[in-house]
Write a protein that holds these residues in place. Structure first.
Motif, PDB file in Angstrom:
ATOM      1  N   ARG A 149      43.354  25.746  59.922  1.00  0.00           N
ATOM      2  CA  ARG A 149      43.909  26.138  58.620  1.00  0.00           C
ATOM      3  C   ARG A 149      42.830  26.771  57.745  1.00  0.00           C
ATOM      4  NH1 ARG A 149      49.578  24.855  58.321  1.00  0.00           N
ATOM      5  NH2 ARG A 149      49.919  24.184  60.485  1.00  0.00           N
ATOM      6  N   TRP A 181      52.008  19.559  59.423  1.00  0.00           N
ATOM      7  CA  TRP A 181      50.677  20.095  59.175  1.00  0.00           C
ATOM      8  C   TRP A 181      50.528  20.511  57.714  1.00  0.00           C
ATOM      9  CZ3 TRP A 181      53.340  20.704  63.640  1.00  0.00           C
ATOM     10  CH2 TRP A 181      52.685  20.407  64.838  1.00  0.00           C
ATOM     11  N   CYS A 182      51.568  21.141  57.168  1.00  0.00           N
ATOM     12  CA  CYS A 182      51.495  21.662  55.792  1.00  0.00           C
ATOM     13  C   CYS A 182      51.382  20.536  54.771  1.00  0.00           C
ATOM     14  CB  CYS A 182      52.721  22.525  55.487  1.00  0.00           C
ATOM     15  SG  CYS A 182      52.747  24.076  56.409  1.00  0.00           S
ATOM     16  N   GLU A 185      47.708  19.858  54.610  1.00  0.00           N
ATOM     17  CA  GLU A 185      46.945  20.960  54.031  1.00  0.00           C
ATOM     18  C   GLU A 185      47.173  21.094  52.534  1.00  0.00           C
ATOM     19  OE1 GLU A 185      46.396  25.774  54.788  1.00  0.00           O
ATOM     20  OE2 GLU A 185      48.151  24.711  55.541  1.00  0.00           O
ATOM     21  N   SER A 186      48.417  20.862  52.075  1.00  0.00           N
ATOM     22  CA  SER A 186      48.762  21.078  50.673  1.00  0.00           C
ATOM     23  C   SER A 186      48.586  19.830  49.805  1.00  0.00           C
ATOM     24  CB  SER A 186      50.218  21.559  50.563  1.00  0.00           C
ATOM     25  OG  SER A 186      51.109  20.579  51.074  1.00  0.00           O
TER      26      SER A 186
END
Length: 212
Positions: A149, A181-182, A185-186
């Motif tokens: 990422r 996954w997001c 990451e966020s």
């Protein structure tokens, strides 16, 4: 009455002074040239993109831009995090200790990154700049769910301060076995706590810094 009027005038002048002082400070802060990181994932070639996705290969074309880049040294450091703790720190490269790399000559820097599993329990990643490239391998779990990422593209980059450019992560898995996954990451800037927060066994952070 005159004293009260003078007092009110003095207060107003003091407020105006503070107001314009704040504007001046804000203007100075905004005048500092920020460095921007922009990445595109995979390739414009759809067939090549399909092949890379089928083979679980991550690929980014990245560009750093900003007047603050000129004449700066730069490095990449890898931090391997296992079970929520940084177990190993490794310098991928450092331009200040390599005369061939040298300082950044322009107000931009191009970078391509390709990553994937090299064996059952190993990851391979290659950083490709215009004049040189560096490849590294790292121990991993047996999982095939690793994803690279471009974390640095989400935040402003300041010269002289380290930042995380990329994160090679495993997903968060809920009780039903769904993988996200997001969500990882966020979740915010506290990237070193992802392992504890999401129960991620292993991930790698790639830190960069542009400095004098």
């Amino acid at each position: 009455m005159k004293k009260d009027a003078l007092k009110i005038t003095a207060i107003r002048l003091a407020r105006l002074y503070l107001f314009f002082s704040c504007l001046a400070v804000a203007a100075q802060e905004n005048a500092v040239p920020a460095i921007q990181m922009k990445s595109d994932i995979y390739s414009e070639n759809k067939i090549l993109t399909d092949i890379m996705r089928f083979e679980d290969i991550d690929y980014y074309t990245t560009k750093f831009t900003g007047a603050a880049l000129k004449n700066k040294e730069y490095y990449i450091v890898a931090k391997e995090i296992w079970n929520g703790k940084i177990k190993k720190t490794d310098t991928v490269f450092n331009s200040s200790t390599n005369s061939y790399i040298g300082k950044i000559e322009k107000d931009s820097l191009n970078l391509r990154v390709i990553a994937g599993k090299s064996s059952d329990k190993a990851l391979k990643i290659k950083f490709m700049f215009d004049r040189f490239e560096v490849q590294k391998e790292y121990k991993s779990t047996r999982s095939e769910d690793y994803s690279l990422r471009d974390f640095g593209s989400h935040f402003p980059i300041v010269s002289g301060k380290p930042f995380y450019a990329f994160a090679y992560i495993l997903p968060y898995e809920d009780k039903q076995g769904n993988k996200f996954w997001c969500a990882v990451e966020s979740s915010g800037k506290d990237i070193e706590s992802w392992g504890k927060e999401f129960g991620i066994k292993h991930y790698i952070l790639f830190e960069m810094r542009f400095s004098e």
